[in-house]
Design a protein around this motif. Structure first.
Motif, PDB file in Angstrom:
ATOM      1  N   ILE A  11       0.269   3.126  -0.946  1.00  0.00           N
ATOM      2  CA  ILE A  11      -0.317   1.843  -0.553  1.00  0.00           C
ATOM      3  C   ILE A  11      -1.712   2.046   0.041  1.00  0.00           C
ATOM      4  O   ILE A  11      -2.602   1.211  -0.113  1.00  0.00           O
ATOM      5  CB  ILE A  11       0.600   1.110   0.452  1.00  0.00           C
ATOM      6  N   LEU A  22      -4.334  -2.736   4.444  1.00  0.00           N
ATOM      7  CA  LEU A  22      -2.950  -2.482   4.039  1.00  0.00           C
ATOM      8  C   LEU A  22      -2.144  -3.777   4.021  1.00  0.00           C
ATOM      9  O   LEU A  22      -1.321  -3.997   3.129  1.00  0.00           O
ATOM     10  CB  LEU A  22      -2.288  -1.490   5.008  1.00  0.00           C
ATOM     11  N   VAL A  25      -2.716  -5.745   0.841  1.00  0.00           N
ATOM     12  CA  VAL A  25      -1.946  -5.188  -0.274  1.00  0.00           C
ATOM     13  C   VAL A  25      -0.493  -5.623  -0.177  1.00  0.00           C
ATOM     14  O   VAL A  25       0.120  -6.036  -1.173  1.00  0.00           O
ATOM     15  CB  VAL A  25      -2.039  -3.646  -0.294  1.00  0.00           C
ATOM     16  N   SER A  26       0.058  -5.567   1.014  1.00  0.00           N
ATOM     17  CA  SER A  26       1.452  -5.946   1.203  1.00  0.00           C
ATOM     18  C   SER A  26       1.674  -7.417   0.904  1.00  0.00           C
ATOM     19  O   SER A  26       2.683  -7.800   0.302  1.00  0.00           O
ATOM     20  CB  SER A  26       1.894  -5.629   2.640  1.00  0.00           C
ATOM     21  N   ILE A  47      -3.360  -1.561  -8.332  1.00  0.00           N
ATOM     22  CA  ILE A  47      -1.959  -1.132  -8.469  1.00  0.00           C
ATOM     23  C   ILE A  47      -1.705  -0.624  -9.885  1.00  0.00           C
ATOM     24  O   ILE A  47      -1.080   0.422 -10.086  1.00  0.00           O
ATOM     25  CB  ILE A  47      -1.009  -2.290  -8.131  1.00  0.00           C
ATOM     26  N   TYR A  52       0.882   2.518  -9.050  1.00  0.00           N
ATOM     27  CA  TYR A  52       1.585   2.481  -7.762  1.00  0.00           C
ATOM     28  C   TYR A  52       2.879   1.685  -7.857  1.00  0.00           C
ATOM     29  O   TYR A  52       2.931   0.629  -8.493  1.00  0.00           O
ATOM     30  CB  TYR A  52       0.669   1.864  -6.702  1.00  0.00           C
ATOM     31  N   PRO A  54       5.567  -0.194  -5.358  1.00  0.00           N
ATOM     32  CA  PRO A  54       5.684  -0.653  -3.967  1.00  0.00           C
ATOM     33  C   PRO A  54       6.842   0.010  -3.231  1.00  0.00           C
ATOM     34  O   PRO A  54       7.928   0.190  -3.785  1.00  0.00           O
ATOM     35  CB  PRO A  54       5.924  -2.160  -4.118  1.00  0.00           C
ATOM     36  N   ALA A  58       5.338  -1.002   2.217  1.00  0.00           N
ATOM     37  CA  ALA A  58       4.479  -2.076   1.725  1.00  0.00           C
ATOM     38  C   ALA A  58       5.150  -3.426   1.898  1.00  0.00           C
ATOM     39  O   ALA A  58       4.525  -4.408   2.278  1.00  0.00           O
ATOM     40  CB  ALA A  58       4.143  -1.837   0.248  1.00  0.00           C
TER      41      ALA A  58
END
Length: 338
Positions: A11, A22, A25-26, A47, A52, A54, A58
């Motif tokens: 993340i 961060l 992103v979450s 992503i 990536y 999760p 995240a």
């Protein structure tokens, strides 16, 4: 991009690639609507580029929840505890929770240290099966607003559920039938640091013996197959100890008693009957097989975690906050037919 780099995608890498925080992103991962469309597309592209996947971290950043539950156990070197742990981990995984294991190792000092570690770990909630923790210590943990499911204590409040494992009832019922058919001598194996649950069963057996006027002899030994086998070889040198009923806390210890008895020329169950309070796979691998009290401990662990997930969501009502498991006594080759 190489597979190795994708495997290391985090993340933090996504946030850096998209030049966002961060938490942003979450929020994108969790489908929150407080992100601009331009930022959302940039994060989604990062992503995809990084490959990536999760993580719980995240997902948790958007809700202030770690999606992590604690599991407190007295050790993992017993089969019945491992069975329970397997059920807990299995259901936690299904519900999307990570698990953190805290081991107290049948020590009051370790148990108190585990309390501090649990409180400081910031888990969302915890399942506790530890024979060294009493109700006051569990209430102390609750002062920190940690939802709990406790195995072995009958407790209930807003953020707490409990599961009762009843081994006492089937053991007392067996003793009644044993005395009714003329049985008399009873030996009870009292091993060191057996835990509160086994201590309660032992005390109930001794109290029942006093009530019906029967002598129940305590046999002390360490919680070790090798040591117990050696001790029992000496114990069975006396003819007065070669008859009656022998009650053991666990079936692995019952195996030691049976093997020592047979090596000493004692016939099982003709001369000496042997039962185990807790039955696991060991009940089947010795000959004769061990008569024992059986509970599906994988199911116990599974239900405990299900209860905890409902507590965390505020979905566990009062009538379902206490779950009772009564063991079933299964007659096998180490006891006579009633």
């Amino acid at each position: 991009m190489s597979g190795n780099i994708k495997d290391r995608a985090t993340i933090y890498g996504v946030a850096k690639r998209a030049n966002v925080s961060l938490a942003t992103v979450s929020r994108v991962i969790n489908g929150k609507d407080n992100v601009t469309e331009k930022t959302r597309l940039r994060v989604q592209e990062a992503i995809k580029d990084l490959g990536y996947r999760p993580s719980a971290l995240a997902r948790g950043l958007a809700t202030n929840r770690s999606t992590n539950i604690g599991i407190v156990l007295p050790g993992v070197n017993y089969v019945y505890i491992c069975n329970m742990l397997a059920g807990m981990i299995d259901i936690a995984k299904i519900y999307g929770y990570q698990t953190t294991l805290f081991v107290a190792r049948h020590s009051k000092e370790d148990a108190q240290a585990v309390i501090e570690k649990l409180i400081s770990s910031h888990v969302d909630g915890a399942v506790i099966f530890d024979d060294e923790l009493d109700q006051n210590e569990i209430k102390y943990i609750q002062n920190y607003n940690i939802p709990l499911v406790v195995v072995g204590h009958h407790m209930k409040n807003e953020n707490l559920g409990s599961m009762i494992l009843d081994y006492t009832t089937p053991i007392i019922n067996f003793l009644k039938s044993y005395f009714d058919r003329g049985g008399d001598e009873v030996h009870y194996l009292d091993v060191s640091m057996a835990g509160n649950m086994m201590d309660e069963v032992r005390d109930a057996v001794l109290n029942f013996g006093r009530e019906v006027g029967k002598n129940i002899a305590l046999v002390h030994s360490e919680d070790s197959y090798q040591r117990l086998y050696s001790d029992m070889k000496v114990y069975f040198e006396s003819d007065s100890n070669k008859h009656g009923l022998f009650i053991c806390p666990r079936d692995s210890l019952a195996c030691a008693v049976i093997n020592a008895a047979i090596s000493s020329g004692v016939k099982v169950p003709e001369d000496l009957e042997v039962i185990s309070i807790v039955g696991t796979k060991y009940s089947y691998i010795v000959r004769p097989q061990v008569s024992s009290c059986d509970i599906d401990l994988f199911e116990v662990g599974s239900i405990a975690v299900r209860m905890l997930t409902k507590l965390l969501k505020g979905e566990l009502d009062d009538k379902n906050k206490v779950f009772n498991f009564t063991a079933k006594f299964v007659t096998r080759g180490s006891t006579k037919k009633n």
